[in-house]
Motif scaffolding. Structure first.
Motif, short mmCIF file in Angstrom:
data_model
loop_
_atom_site.label_atom_id
_atom_site.label_comp_id
_atom_site.label_asym_id
_atom_site.label_seq_id
_atom_site.Cartn_x
_atom_site.Cartn_y
_atom_site.Cartn_z
N LYS A 30 -5.74 13.16 3.32
CA LYS A 30 -4.86 12.48 2.38
C LYS A 30 -3.72 11.79 3.11
CE LYS A 30 -3.92 14.11 -1.69
NZ LYS A 30 -3.41 14.95 -2.81
N ASN A 31 -3.06 12.50 4.00
CA ASN A 31 -1.95 11.91 4.74
C ASN A 31 -2.42 10.73 5.58
OD1 ASN A 31 0.91 12.06 5.87
ND2 ASN A 31 -0.30 12.33 7.74
N ASP A 32 -3.58 10.89 6.25
CA ASP A 32 -4.12 9.82 7.08
C ASP A 32 -4.47 8.60 6.23
OD1 ASP A 32 -5.28 9.00 9.80
OD2 ASP A 32 -7.02 8.72 8.48
N SER A 33 -5.08 8.81 5.06
CA SER A 33 -5.46 7.70 4.19
C SER A 33 -4.23 6.93 3.72
CB SER A 33 -6.25 8.22 2.99
OG SER A 33 -7.43 8.86 3.39
N LEU A 34 -3.22 7.67 3.24
CA LEU A 34 -2.01 7.01 2.76
C LEU A 34 -1.31 6.25 3.88
CD1 LEU A 34 -0.55 9.84 0.47
CD2 LEU A 34 -1.81 7.79 -0.23
N THR A 35 -1.25 6.85 5.06
CA THR A 35 -0.60 6.20 6.20
C THR A 35 -1.33 4.91 6.57
OG1 THR A 35 0.17 8.32 7.06
CG2 THR A 35 0.07 6.49 8.61
N ARG A 36 -2.66 4.97 6.60
CA ARG A 36 -3.43 3.78 7.00
C ARG A 36 -3.33 2.65 5.97
NH1 ARG A 36 -8.79 5.04 10.46
NH2 ARG A 36 -8.15 6.98 11.45
N VAL A 37 -3.39 3.00 4.69
CA VAL A 37 -3.29 1.97 3.66
C VAL A 37 -1.92 1.29 3.73
CG1 VAL A 37 -3.21 1.54 1.17
CG2 VAL A 37 -4.97 3.04 2.12
N LYS A 38 -0.86 2.09 3.85
CA LYS A 38 0.49 1.52 3.90
C LYS A 38 0.70 0.70 5.17
CE LYS A 38 2.42 5.53 2.65
NZ LYS A 38 3.44 6.54 2.27
N ALA A 39 0.14 1.15 6.29
CA ALA A 39 0.28 0.40 7.54
C ALA A 39 -0.44 -0.95 7.44
CB ALA A 39 -0.30 1.21 8.70
N ALA A 40 -1.64 -0.95 6.84
CA ALA A 40 -2.37 -2.21 6.67
C ALA A 40 -1.61 -3.16 5.75
CB ALA A 40 -3.77 -1.92 6.11
N ALA A 41 -1.00 -2.61 4.69
CA ALA A 41 -0.23 -3.44 3.77
C ALA A 41 1.01 -4.01 4.45
CB ALA A 41 0.17 -2.62 2.55
N GLU A 42 1.68 -3.18 5.24
CA GLU A 42 2.89 -3.65 5.94
C GLU A 42 2.57 -4.76 6.92
OE1 GLU A 42 4.45 -0.08 7.56
OE2 GLU A 42 5.15 0.69 5.61
N GLN A 43 1.40 -4.69 7.55
CA GLN A 43 0.99 -5.76 8.47
C GLN A 43 0.80 -7.08 7.75
OE1 GLN A 43 -2.50 -4.38 10.54
NE2 GLN A 43 -1.35 -2.99 11.87
N GLN A 44 0.52 -7.00 6.45
CA GLN A 44 0.32 -8.22 5.67
C GLN A 44 1.56 -8.61 4.87
OE1 GLN A 44 -3.41 -8.69 3.64
NE2 GLN A 44 -4.51 -7.34 5.05
N GLY A 45 2.71 -8.00 5.22
CA GLY A 45 3.97 -8.43 4.64
C GLY A 45 4.51 -7.60 3.49
N TYR A 46 3.86 -6.51 3.14
CA TYR A 46 4.38 -5.63 2.08
C TYR A 46 5.46 -4.73 2.69
CZ TYR A 46 0.45 -7.08 -0.85
OH TYR A 46 -0.45 -7.81 -1.59
N ALA A 47 6.68 -5.23 2.68
CA ALA A 47 7.76 -4.60 3.44
C ALA A 47 8.54 -3.55 2.66
CB ALA A 47 8.72 -5.67 3.96
#
Length: 347
Positions: A30-47
């Motif tokens: 769960k922690n890994d999934s949430l971290t990866r989704v948020k990291a991918a979003a941040e790379q695309q500008g979801y700051a």
């Protein structure tokens, strides 16, 4: 779309979906999934991340109002929505459906929470969310799934493990994925890109496997007596109350006996699975147990578990975990075990 954790990164490398659903009780995944989704979003500008924790008293209008409001800090936002309960009622269902009617790319919706019941995942509000994005149901990894997980993590960490070290890690850390993940990271620091030998690993690794009663029952149903006894030993070392394990043994063994007697009377096995609410994932376990455990051994085990329950409540002189191990062995070697008394103090 429904995917599993081992496929997550591949989907994150594609166009980012507007809705992500992460539900399950295994903490590392769960922690890994949430971290990866948020990291991918941040790379695309979801700051900016806006967090909501939703319980049965939550005001759903707050979520709708925030969704429709303009951000002061970022044009792209992540709405991280934790469902502490999946029973969101009519107000929650209507609010989510209303949210989806105005779905736009400026906000990424990230829902997460505990394991969902099948009935919840089939509700309209959840199906509507799933149709717009990705659903990750998270399950505990057993010994069968751990080798692939370890290999994937080793490749990600550039870690070289021998087959023997992989097997040792499974034996020591099955049921405790967070500790296993930390141990792999420790091995990277100590060995870098060197191949880790079994001799080197044995000097460093500490047993931290954690099991729950359901995993012990699974080993018992599969006839894995050695594994079952090892799990019981670990539970004793952790200070788990024996009464909790006795209850599980009592319930499962009595249920197996009832199912066996019903089968002998011509009952259909699928009807029994439905009657006793056996999940699809666990049906092979029961099929194997019903095939390999004789009615005579089941009756003997029922008598011994009743005796163990009485001993555990009336005397402190007995090691209940040793006697639980006896029960497991009795299921498969009843003719031998019936010659040994559980009341070993009076032999």
């Amino acid at each position: 779309m429904r995917i599993y954790h081992n496929k997550l990164q591949g989907y994150l490398n594609q166009a980012l979906k507007p809705v992500w659903l992460v539900f399950g009780d295994e903490p590392w995944q769960k922690n890994d999934s949430l971290t990866r989704v948020k990291a991918a979003a941040e790379q695309q500008g979801y700051a900016e991340t806006v967090r909501f924790s939703i319980d049965d008293k939550f005001d759903w209008q707050l979520l709708l109002q925030e969704y429709q409001a303009l951000s002061l800090f970022s044009s792209l936002r992540i709405f991280e929505i934790e469902l502490t309960t999946a029973k969101i009622g009519d107000l929650g269902s209507k609010a989510i459906l209303a949210l989806l009617e105005h779905l736009h790319n400026d906000v990424l919706l990230l829902f997460h929470g505990p394991k969902l019941e099948a009935a919840t995942s089939n509700k309209k509000w959840f199906k509507s969310l799933e149709q717009q994005g990705i659903y990750l149901p998270l399950y505990d990894l057993d010994a069968k799934g751990l080798p692939m997980w370890i290999q994937q993590q080793a490749r990600y960490l550039n870690l070289k493990l021998s087959r023997e070290v992989t097997q040792l890690l499974i034996e020591l850390f099955e049921g405790n994925l967070p500790a296993l993940s930390q141990e792999l990271e420790k091995l990277v620091i100590l060995f870098g890109r060197q191949t880790i030998t079994l001799e080197a690993a044995e000097q460093l690794l500490v047993k931290q496997a954690k099991f729950n009663p359901f995993q012990i029952i699974d080993a018992m149903l599969l006839g894995q007596c050695h594994k079952c006894i090892s799990m019981l030993d670990q539970q004793q070392q952790q200070g788990v109350a024996a009464g909790q394990i006795i209850w599980f043994f009592h319930k499962e063994i009595n249920q197996l006996l009832a199912m066996t007697e019903a089968l002998q009377q011509g009952e259909n096995i699928n009807a029994l699975f439905k009657q006793y609410r056996i999940w699809d994932k666990r049906k092979p376990l029961y099929q194997q147990a019903l095939k390999n455990i004789s009615p005579a051994n089941l009756k003997l085990a029922c008598g011994r578990i009743a005796q163990l329950d009485l001993l555990s409540k009336t005397s402190s002189d007995f090691n209940a975990f040793i006697l639980l191990a006896d029960i497991c062995v009795t299921l498969y070697h009843g003719q031998t075990m019936k010659n040994f008394s559980l009341d070993y103090e009076n032999l």
